[in-house]
Design an enzyme around this catalytic site. Structure first.
Site, mmCIF file in Angstrom:
data_model
loop_
_atom_site.group_PDB
_atom_site.id
_atom_site.type_symbol
_atom_site.label_atom_id
_atom_site.label_comp_id
_atom_site.label_asym_id
_atom_site.label_seq_id
_atom_site.Cartn_x
_atom_site.Cartn_y
_atom_site.Cartn_z
ATOM 1 N N ASP A 24 73.038 23.965 131.005
ATOM 2 C CA ASP A 24 73.858 22.920 131.609
ATOM 3 C C ASP A 24 73.254 22.370 132.899
ATOM 4 O OD1 ASP A 24 75.424 23.555 129.491
ATOM 5 O OD2 ASP A 24 77.231 24.046 130.618
ATOM 6 N N ASP A 37 71.552 -27.800 133.398
ATOM 7 C CA ASP A 37 70.762 -26.850 132.625
ATOM 8 C C ASP A 37 71.657 -25.833 131.913
ATOM 9 O OD1 ASP A 37 67.786 -26.020 132.199
ATOM 10 O OD2 ASP A 37 68.880 -24.149 132.507
ATOM 11 N N GLY A 63 68.066 -23.757 129.215
ATOM 12 C CA GLY A 63 68.603 -24.976 128.631
ATOM 13 C C GLY A 63 67.536 -25.968 128.231
ATOM 14 N N LEU A 64 66.719 -26.365 129.174
ATOM 15 C CA LEU A 64 65.714 -27.379 128.881
ATOM 16 C C LEU A 64 64.781 -26.847 127.809
ATOM 17 C CD1 LEU A 64 64.626 -30.105 129.545
ATOM 18 C CD2 LEU A 64 63.318 -29.099 131.409
HETATM 19 S S1 SF4 Z 1 73.824 25.027 124.145
HETATM 20 FE FE1 SF4 Z 1 75.174 23.446 124.940
HETATM 21 S S2 SF4 Z 1 76.604 24.550 126.239
HETATM 22 FE FE2 SF4 Z 1 74.846 25.902 125.902
HETATM 23 S S3 SF4 Z 1 73.495 25.542 127.614
HETATM 24 FE FE3 SF4 Z 1 72.832 24.202 125.968
HETATM 25 S S4 SF4 Z 1 73.929 22.284 126.391
HETATM 26 FE FE4 SF4 Z 1 74.945 23.888 127.568
#
Ligand code: SF4
Lengths: 424, 515
Positions: B36, B274, B409-410
């Site tokens: 994460d 234009d 435009g032109l």
């Molecule tokens: S599997 Fe999903 S929840 Fe687990 S670390 Fe990777 S992104 Fe995060």
């Protein structure tokens, strides 16, 4: 030829750290695996976070429907497990009817699917029976609680080993996903030496049946394949430990281990390698002018750190201050460790705050780190190289040796160019 | 379970990170696995931030489960407190930690830290990023803001901007300038740019400017009720909306809504000849609710486009977006499914898309020009130059941004005139796009030569065929109006009950739709 050093890093103590880790999870491997295996689909069973990780790691994607996706678990799936299996069947059915080109389907476990103990092995078995023979369904984990970044590829390849057909033939099996152009270069080098029975795992398509058996000898092109290594040994195959094929000398050493095993004469070997090796040396020497005499610090990322440090130290004249790796599998990186002179701190695992303290104190000329750390370190005056590019770019074997050195030298040249501008 | 390929929003804890990263002296301890930590790169790479997001992840692993994930959390929290010395701490769980139920909030509260601890409960399996930001900011405000003495001068707070927001950085400057022209100064901008101490003195302002309902509305409502701060309802994106906004501020403060607008250029640029070519261009609008709704008004009333579709990806804004769509005689598309948006665009075959980075890719594939109006953000959405969306300068920026992907435009007239000239073929895209146009053009052409899937479907459903002469004639029409001609002809044929489209039908339709 590379000489192993009597006072090398192989017996140096390893600094083991357990704190906050700043690394991707194994799901990230899907980004290159799905490009390599052109008839495979990677279905992550996970959360919105997993989908967002894949999207963020992939950067801007221009294909409408890539061959990966996330089955996002919802509140209802978390309530009852039987439900989740049925839901999965439904999503797989939809997917396969929309994508008749798919021959291999990987169900990829994530942290949420593992915490709720959703049994993907069971699901893969059931779905395999349902869709055989047109689609093979396997499962592996890419979760962040089990795997770090490149270990996703390791788990994926390991999941394929038990279903490979048995063969008693003497053959060379090369493990690790390489870009097609690099794989072709490797095959050409091997066949020029007279080794033609070469299989590569993963193959680009399910049609190319890879086999394994007692007379299979395998060698790795990537250092993060520990599980695959064990799985192949369980099938009776034998591992050839070798330095990894980075740079002119790494590539030569890697090929030499194979040549020796297959009884190729020295003469023949030299014939094959001398021209590309000379080319590679020349390319490296050009790119490494700015690297020579400079220091480098590796944050843990892909497990490529030790072989790459070997390349930078032995072939580009750099000194390593710290070489951090998420895991150190000595059976695989031992030969590279042997070739790095004693001196650098070898660290395994991570406590990112402590490591940042160390890097700021050491102030290396070049810091190899993840994308989350690069700009903050640049802002503190350090020069950085994004580690992820070393995984996404063709860097193996002779013809890429100059590019590999260039990946490291470019940030240094850039800093020099910009400071000239500022001084003017 | 739902299969997702690309997502418009991240998980709710990423929304919390957008709040924390926009602020200083605040730290967020997130119970989460190592992967994460990817979220850091959103801020350091896309937004080019020069510091790490103030987030400590516990990065628990499988072997920690069931034994000491709770201790891991406590250690991480204690270390972060000592290392970063924040004025306040946010604690929460990511999707995985939510499942292991360690209760980070409860643990942190019992640790005896000497700063306020704000526990976040963000349901990862139900809600998304915008909700996460809105809820986090609300919890912060509720925990820290108290009634305080009002400033002597008339001041306001700017509410809603966050890290990783679409042009938030420049919108803050633009609005501060406009308000200062009216005689209102800014008390606090939050969350972006504030500290927990600033949050404590939000109540000193006389009113709130709610810049982005997506990320600030819950807090604004709470402050209205608990701190007696009224808040503005008009989001000042576009000329009309900016004037309405100034009037609204005038009503709240009693100050004159007349400000210097000499640098406003959109109305004249739009009126100049234009721009005649913009008349009735069929546009499809998609983004977050706020940006989509403001874009619709600009598109129709300030650019003279025809809005053929409008939608948003954040369900929280479904109601106002539906209402607005209805007032345009349309049905809103409320979805976070990228493929559904793509299908809708294919079916409508608009001449231009006003969307997000996702629609930009759809547009690339379908050969439809697209201008980006909303998050999710991309590194391109953080230009180094000043480019707000709000206020008068924002209107100027929007004019330029929307016109840029189109043929001038032109130039369009010249293309008409010389369309048979071999050097001036359909593949010459807008001349200001350089080499890029050449890449784009073939896809434009292939789309038109073989009608898009959507159009095919449509033709089938109408049980209509194009006679080959008519098909040939259609191809003589310049590519950028060909889609419209095909569509108009088919609609006309349908109303006339014609099943086989001939050259005559094509020209009868042309006469019918002449304007
Ligand atoms: S599997 Fe999903 S929840 Fe687990 S670390 Fe990777 S992104 Fe995060």
């Amino acid at each position: 030829m590379l000489k192993s050093n009597p006072t090398s890093c192989s017996n140096a103590p390893i600094l083991k750290e357990r704190g906050q880790r700043e690394v991707f999870c194994g799901l990230t491997s899907i980004i290159w695996l799905h490009r390599k295996m052109q008839d495979a689909f990677f279905l992550v069973v996970g959360s919105r976070t997993c989908a967002h990780l894949l999207q963020s790691a992939a950067g801007v994607m221009i294909f409408a429907e890539p061959r990966f996706g996330t089955a996002i678990l919802e509140e209802t799936d978390l309530a009852g497990l039987a439900d989740a299996q049925q839901e999965l069947d439904r999503e797989v059915e939809r997917l396969l009817s929309r994508r008749p080109d798919i021959r291999q389907l990987f169900l990829v476990g994530s942290c949420p699917s593992e915490v709720i103990k959703l049994d993907l092995a069971k699901a893969a078995q059931r779905l395999s029976q349902l869709y055989a023979p047109s689609v093979r369904v396997l499962n592996f984990t890419g979760s962040g609680i089990e795997t770090t970044f490149t270990q996703g590829e390791d788990e994926c390849l390991a999941s394929m080993v038990p279903v490979l057909n048995e063969s008693g033939q003497k053959q060379l099996l090369v493990i690790g996903a390489l870009p097609d152009v690099v794989e072709d270069q490797m095959r050409n080098l091997l066949s020029a030496m007279g080794i033609n029975d070469v299989a590569v795992l993963p193959a680009t398509s399910a049609k190319h049946a890879v086999t394994v058996g007692k007379n299979t000898i395998f060698v790795a092109t990537q250092p993060f394949l520990g599980e695959t290594h064990s799985a192949l040994e369980r099938r009776g195959a034998r591992h050839l430990p070798a330095p990894f094929p980075f740079g002119a000398e790494g590539t030569t050493a890697w090929l030499n281990v194979i040549a020796t095993e297959f009884g190729i004469s020295n003469e023949r070997f030299e014939q094959v390698v001398s021209a590309p090796r000379a080319r590679a040396r020349k390319a490296i020497s050009q790119a490494s002018e700015v690297l020579s005499g400079k220091s480098v610090f590796f944050f843990p990322d892909s497990q490529l750190e030790i072989p790459l440090a070997r390349f930078l130290v032995a072939e580009c004249g750099m000194t390593a201050i710290e070489i951090g790796a998420p895991f150190i599998h000595k059976g695989l990186v031992g030969p590279d460790l042997d070739l790095i002179p004693e001196g650098p701190v070898i660290s395994e695992g991570q406590d990112v705050d402590l490591q940042l303290d160390r890097v700021l104190k050491a102030r290396p000329d070049l810091t190899v780190c993840g994308l989350g750390l690069a700009n903050p370190l640049e802002a503190k005056g350090l020069t950085t190289k994004w580690a992820i590019e070393l995984v996404f770019t063709p860097v193996h074997f002779y013809e890429q040796a100059g590019d590999l050195a260039g990946l490291f030298s470019r940030p240094l040249r850039r800093r020099a160019a910009l400071s000239r501008e500022a001084a003017a | 379970m739902k299969l997702t390929v690309w997502t418009y929003e991240g998980p709710p804890h990423v929304g919390a990170m957008r709040v924390a990263t926009g602020m200083t002296n605040l730290h967020y301890v997130l119970h989460a696995p190592q992967g994460d930590t990817y979220a850091d790169l959103l801020f350091t790479m896309i937004e080019r931030r020069n510091h790490r997001p103030p987030v400590t992840y516990t990065t628990f692993q499988a072997r920690d489960l069931g034994s000491d994930t709770a201790n891991l959390f406590k250690t991480a929290c204690q270390d972060a407190y000592e290392r970063f010395k924040p004025e306040a701490i946010l604690v929460g769980a990511s999707c995985t930690a939510e499942l292991i139920q360690d209760d980070p909030g409860g643990m942190a509260e019992n640790m005896g830290l000497e700063v306020p601890v704000i526990a976040l409960e963000l349901p990862s399996y139900q809600r998304k990023e915008n909700y996460g930001a809105d809820e986090t900011f609300f919890q912060l405000v509720r925990a820290l803001a108290r009634p305080v003495e009002k400033t002597a001068q008339i001041t306001c707070n700017l509410i809603g901007p966050t890290a990783l927001g679409f042009r938030h950085r420049d919108d803050i400057d633009e609005l501060s300038g406009l308000l200062s022209d009216m005689g209102v100064s800014v008390n606090v901008v939050a969350p972006m740019g504030s500290t927990p101490s600033d949050i404590k003195r939000l109540g000193a302002a006389h009113f709130n400017v709610l810049m982005y309902p997506e990320t600030g509305e819950t807090a604004a409502r709470w402050m209205e009720r608990d701190l007696g701060l009224p808040y503005t309802k008009v989001v000042p994106i576009g000329v009309g909306a900016t004037r309405d906004f100034l009037n609204e501020v005038s009503q709240i403060t009693g100050l004159s809504p007349v400000v210097d607008d000499t640098r406003l250029r959109l109305p004249w640029y739009s009126a100049s000849v234009d721009s005649t070519y913009l008349t009735g261009k069929r546009v499809f609008i998609f983004g977050d609710g706020t940006h989509a709704m403001t874009a619709a008004r600009i598109a129709r009333d300030e650019m003279g486009f025809e809005v053929v579709g409008i939608g948003c990806y954040n369900r929280e804004m479904a109601r106002p977006v539906r209402a607005l769509a209805k007032s345009f005689g349309l049905e809103a598309l409320i979805t976070d499914d990228y493929l559904e948006v793509e299908r809708c665009i294919e079916n409508l075959s608009p001449e231009m898309i006003l969307g997000t980075q996702m629609e930009r890719h759809i547009g690339k594939r379908l050969g439809i020009p697209c201008a980006v109006i909303s998050a999710p953000v991309h590194v391109q959405d953080f230009p180094s130059r000043y480019s707000p969306q709000m206020g008068f300068e924002g209107a100027n920026v929007i004019f330029d941004t929307w016109v840029h992907p189109l043929v001038m435009g032109l130039e369009e007239h010249l293309l008409h005139m010389f369309r048979d000239d071999f050097e001036f073929n359909d593949e010459a895209g807008p001349s200001h796009h350089g080499g890029h146009a050449a890449q784009r053009a073939p896809s434009v052409d292939s789309v038109d030569l073989e009608p898009t899937k959507g159009l095919e479907l449509q033709s089938q459903s109408l049980e209509m065929t194009w006679l080959s002469d008519a098909e040939k004639e259609l191809k003589k029409i310049p590519f950028f109006v060909r889609g419209k001609a095909r569509r108009n002809t088919e609609t006309y044929a349908l109303t006339q009950g014609v099943k086989k489209i001939s050259v005559d039908t094509l020209y009868e339709a042309k006469a019918h739709y002449a304007r």
